[in-house]
Structures are given as C-alpha cells and as structure tokens.
Design a protein around this motif. Structure first.
Motif, PDB file in Angstrom:
ATOM      1  N   VAL A   1       0.879  -1.180   0.000  1.00  0.00           N
ATOM      2  CA  VAL A   1       0.000   0.000   0.000  1.00  0.00           C
ATOM      3  C   VAL A   1       0.910   1.223   0.000  1.00  0.00           C
ATOM      4  O   VAL A   1       1.879   1.268   0.778  1.00  0.00           O
ATOM      5  CB  VAL A   1      -0.901   0.012   1.270  1.00  0.00           C
TER       6      VAL A   1
ATOM      7  N   TYR B   1       1.542   5.561   0.040  1.00  0.00           N
ATOM      8  CA  TYR B   1       1.071   6.939   0.201  1.00  0.00           C
ATOM      9  C   TYR B   1       2.133   7.875  -0.356  1.00  0.00           C
ATOM     10  O   TYR B   1       3.254   7.942   0.165  1.00  0.00           O
ATOM     11  CB  TYR B   1       0.802   7.278   1.682  1.00  0.00           C
TER      12      TYR B   1
ATOM     13  N   SER C   1       1.020   8.723  -9.147  1.00  0.00           N
ATOM     14  CA  SER C   1      -0.381   8.438  -9.511  1.00  0.00           C
ATOM     15  C   SER C   1      -0.792   7.008  -9.155  1.00  0.00           C
ATOM     16  O   SER C   1       0.049   6.112  -9.014  1.00  0.00           O
ATOM     17  CB  SER C   1      -0.581   8.662 -11.005  1.00  0.00           C
ATOM     18  N   ARG C   2      -2.114   6.854  -9.092  1.00  0.00           N
ATOM     19  CA  ARG C   2      -2.688   5.518  -8.849  1.00  0.00           C
ATOM     20  C   ARG C   2      -2.257   4.546  -9.960  1.00  0.00           C
ATOM     21  O   ARG C   2      -1.927   3.396  -9.696  1.00  0.00           O
ATOM     22  CB  ARG C   2      -4.224   5.662  -8.822  1.00  0.00           C
ATOM     23  N   GLU C   3      -2.226   5.068 -11.189  1.00  0.00           N
ATOM     24  CA  GLU C   3      -1.874   4.222 -12.342  1.00  0.00           C
ATOM     25  C   GLU C   3      -0.430   3.740 -12.227  1.00  0.00           C
ATOM     26  O   GLU C   3      -0.109   2.577 -12.443  1.00  0.00           O
ATOM     27  CB  GLU C   3      -2.046   4.995 -13.661  1.00  0.00           C
ATOM     28  N   LYS C   4       0.465   4.677 -11.878  1.00  0.00           N
ATOM     29  CA  LYS C   4       1.891   4.311 -11.737  1.00  0.00           C
ATOM     30  C   LYS C   4       2.041   3.258 -10.615  1.00  0.00           C
ATOM     31  O   LYS C   4       2.751   2.258 -10.765  1.00  0.00           O
ATOM     32  CB  LYS C   4       2.708   5.581 -11.414  1.00  0.00           C
ATOM     33  N   MET C   5       1.329   3.509  -9.487  1.00  0.00           N
ATOM     34  CA  MET C   5       1.432   2.536  -8.383  1.00  0.00           C
ATOM     35  C   MET C   5       0.909   1.170  -8.824  1.00  0.00           C
ATOM     36  O   MET C   5       1.497   0.135  -8.492  1.00  0.00           O
ATOM     37  CB  MET C   5       0.660   3.036  -7.163  1.00  0.00           C
ATOM     38  N   ALA C   6      -0.171   1.185  -9.608  1.00  0.00           N
ATOM     39  CA  ALA C   6      -0.760  -0.097 -10.050  1.00  0.00           C
ATOM     40  C   ALA C   6       0.246  -0.893 -10.881  1.00  0.00           C
ATOM     41  O   ALA C   6       0.310  -2.121 -10.765  1.00  0.00           O
ATOM     42  CB  ALA C   6      -2.034   0.167 -10.839  1.00  0.00           C
TER      43      ALA C   6
ATOM     44  N   GLU D   1      -1.159  -0.645  -4.067  1.00  0.00           N
ATOM     45  CA  GLU D   1      -2.482  -0.039  -3.953  1.00  0.00           C
ATOM     46  C   GLU D   1      -2.304   1.373  -3.392  1.00  0.00           C
ATOM     47  O   GLU D   1      -1.623   1.543  -2.385  1.00  0.00           O
ATOM     48  CB  GLU D   1      -3.280  -0.920  -2.976  1.00  0.00           C
ATOM     49  N   LYS D   2      -2.873   2.375  -4.037  1.00  0.00           N
ATOM     50  CA  LYS D   2      -2.664   3.757  -3.580  1.00  0.00           C
ATOM     51  C   LYS D   2      -3.611   4.090  -2.431  1.00  0.00           C
ATOM     52  O   LYS D   2      -4.824   3.887  -2.528  1.00  0.00           O
ATOM     53  CB  LYS D   2      -2.884   4.734  -4.725  1.00  0.00           C
TER      54      LYS D   2
ATOM     55  N   ASP E   1      -5.437   6.950  -0.091  1.00  0.00           N
ATOM     56  CA  ASP E   1      -5.847   8.338  -0.339  1.00  0.00           C
ATOM     57  C   ASP E   1      -5.235   9.307   0.651  1.00  0.00           C
ATOM     58  O   ASP E   1      -5.153  10.498   0.394  1.00  0.00           O
ATOM     59  CB  ASP E   1      -7.383   8.440  -0.269  1.00  0.00           C
TER      60      ASP E   1
END
Ligand code: NAD
Length: 299
Positions: free
Chosen positions: A160, A162, A167-172, A177-178, A180
């Motif tokens: 996970v 923070y 971005s969420r996409e890069k983390m994916a 998991e990003k 918030d």
C-alpha cells in the motif's frame, strides 16, 4: 583548479579527483575553490559568501537538505547529486531492519551472549514472518520502489503506498495499492517504511496522531531523515506498546545522544546513518559525483 572536500570519499573517487584537480579542505581555502564536494557539510550563506569562485556543488548521495539550494541558485552555482547511486543499499538496509525487528535479533544475540539461554527459546523471542504482511510505503520514490520490489516479490507482501506525487496508475504498475491519505496507509501497515525527503511538508509528518492509528503489531522503519518521525512521539508509542517495534537509521541530531529516551527501549533498533554505507554505494556515489562535477566545470 581547487576543489573543496573535507569528508572521506571512496579512495577510487579521491584518486580520480586528484588526477584532475587540487583537493583542499580548509576554511581558508574556500575563496579559491571552483567546486565543493560534500556529504554532510553544511553549505549555507557563510560558505557561499566566502566561496566567490564557486561554480558547482556536488552532493555525495541524495538527501541534499544540507545545501542551501535557493542561495546557490541565486548566485548561479550549479548543484549536482547522485540520486540513484545508493538506492539499493538503503533499500536493503530497510529490509534488514524489518527482518531484524520481526525476528528480534538484537534481543536474541544479547540472550545468547549472556549465557542464560535455554534449548527452547523463551516466548519473548517469538518472532513474526514478513511473508504475506502488508507494507505501508510512505513516500514512493526510488528507495521505496526497491523496498517494494524486494518485499513484494521476495516475501509476497501486499503493498500500500502513500505519495501525493505518484499516480494511482503508476502505483498499479508496481502492484501497489494507492492510499488516499497518510493515515489510511498507516492503518493498513504491518510493516511501515518511511522514504520521503526532509522538507517543510514532511517535517514531523509522523507524530503522535499518526502513530496512534498504527497497528499495535506494526513495525516502523525510517531510513529517510531524522525530523520526519517525531522522536518523542515514537518513544511514547513504543513504550506504551502502541507500536510493536521501530528502527531508525537517522535522527534529528546526528550522532544522537546515547541518553535519548528511545535508546533505552528494547523494541527500538538504532543504526548510525549507515543506509548508503556499502562498498558498492560508496564507490558509485564517489565516482558519479566527481564525474558530474567535472562535467559542469568543463562546460
Ligand atoms: P526520491 O526523491 O526518489 O523519493 C522521495 C519520494 O517522496 C518521492 O516519490 C516524493 O513524491 C515523495 N514525497 C515527497 N513529499 C512527500 C510527502 N509529503 N508525503 C509522501 N510522499 C512524499 O528519494 P529516495 O531515493 O527514495 O530517498 C528518500 C530519502 O531517503 C532521501 O530524500 C534521503 O533523505 C533519504 N536517504 C537516506 C539515506 C541513508 O543513508 N539513510 C541514504 C539515501 C537517502
């Protein structure tokens, strides 16, 4: 050409430097230097006002918070650093600290050296595995991504992250998991890795309110900078068992005093800023910073 260096660097890097310039290290030499190569030496207004011929500052490593970047920029002085040279070494230290705390290695070696150990280890030495745990990655830059790689692939951990700037996409793409917000990541973490730079947005970012949402079984490792985790709040959380264990390679004041309260806790593991202190990282940082200094000096 004179270059200011007053801290040790890898012998190969020093040799390279000496083959191309005169190395000086005294305060009285500062007015004549074209470049300064620093590890922890502070480069603030005092140094910059004195160094009238300075054209470039080289930071050996990545944490350039010892350099007054704004003042250097104002004076047209370039700053180079070695952002990638020590990533793997710091990430490996972070994983070592998680393992050492999870398996209570410090207490285990103390017990065996005391001559009081029994064939069946006492319950206080029962550890935990890293495998399958959730890692909260606070900051997702180079070091944290390497920690994620080691723990995600090697230990099948759930990841996970923070980091408001990733971005969420890069983390994916990294199987992360990003979260918030910071507290959401902290709440999820069995293992909490701190890898953010020290700046106005991160100073004191892990205080009592943040530690208060952590799991009582969580292990926190800070290899980033002192000042990011509030040391008093960390002492209180560890001594009340609101957090299982913590390790820190970095302190608000370095070297830290041996009488600081954290040092008395068996579930706290301190190391003396050794994150980048490997043969490989010292070589890479030294050679890279010397080459980059000359690239600027030679235009
Ligand atoms: P990096 O610049 O690649 O990554 C830092 C990450 O922190 C970035 O992704 C950035 O977006 C994120 N970040 C910035 N502000 C944030 C905030 N408020 N909240 C959450 N995330 C935030 O740096 P890195 O190579 O991963 O290194 C991280 C830090 O580790 C360095 O700045 C340095 O101070 C420290 N460091 C320590 C050692 C050591 O010897 N212990 C060695 C090298 C680096």
């Amino acid at each position: 050409m004179k270059i200011f260096v007053n801290e040790p660097i890898h012998p190969a890097a020093m040799e390279l430097l000496r083959s191309r310039a005169e190395v000086v290290s005294e305060w009285e030499d500062v007015p004549a230097v074209s470049a300064a190569l620093v590890r922890t030496t502070k480069i603030g207004p005092d140094f910059l006002n004195r160094a009238k011929q300075l054209r470039v500052i080289g930071k050996h490593g990545i944490g350039y918070d010892n350099i007054d970047i704004a003042s250097a920029k104002e004076r047209g002085i370039a700053v180079v650093y070695t952002p990638l040279a020590n990533v793997n070494s710091v990430a490996e230290l972070a994983v070592s600290l998680f393992l050492a705390l999870a398996r209570k290695l410090v207490s285990a070696q103390k017990l065996i050296r005391s001559g009081e150990c029994t064939r069946i280890a006492p319950p206080e030495l029962t550890g935990t595995e890293l495998s399958g745990k959730t890692v909260a990655l606070i900051g997702l830059g180079h070091i944290a991504q390497q920690v994620a790689q080691i723990l995600g692939v090697g230990f099948h951990c759930h990841l996970v992250g923070y980091d408001p700037y990733v971005s969420r996409e890069k983390m994916a793409t990294l199987d992360i998991e990003k979260a918030d917000c910071l507290k959401e990541a902290l709440r999820a973490g069995d293992l909490i890795n701190i890898s953010v730079p020290l700046n106005d947005s991160t100073r004191g970012m892990i205080g009592s309110a943040e530690l208060g949402v952590c799991r009582p079984t969580a292990i926190l490792v800070n290899t980033a900078r002192g000042g990011i985790v509030d040391e008093v709040a960390l002492y209180e959380a560890l001594s009340r068992n609101e957090l299982a264990a913590a390790a820190s390679d970095v302190f608000a004041v370095e070297p830290p005093g041996v009488d600081m309260p954290l040092m008395s806790l068996p579930n706290f593991l301190p190391t003396p800023h050794i994150g980048a202190n490997t043969e490989e990282a010292l070589y890479r940082m030294g050679i890279t910073v010397v080459e980059d200094l000359f690239a600027v000096l030679n235009g």
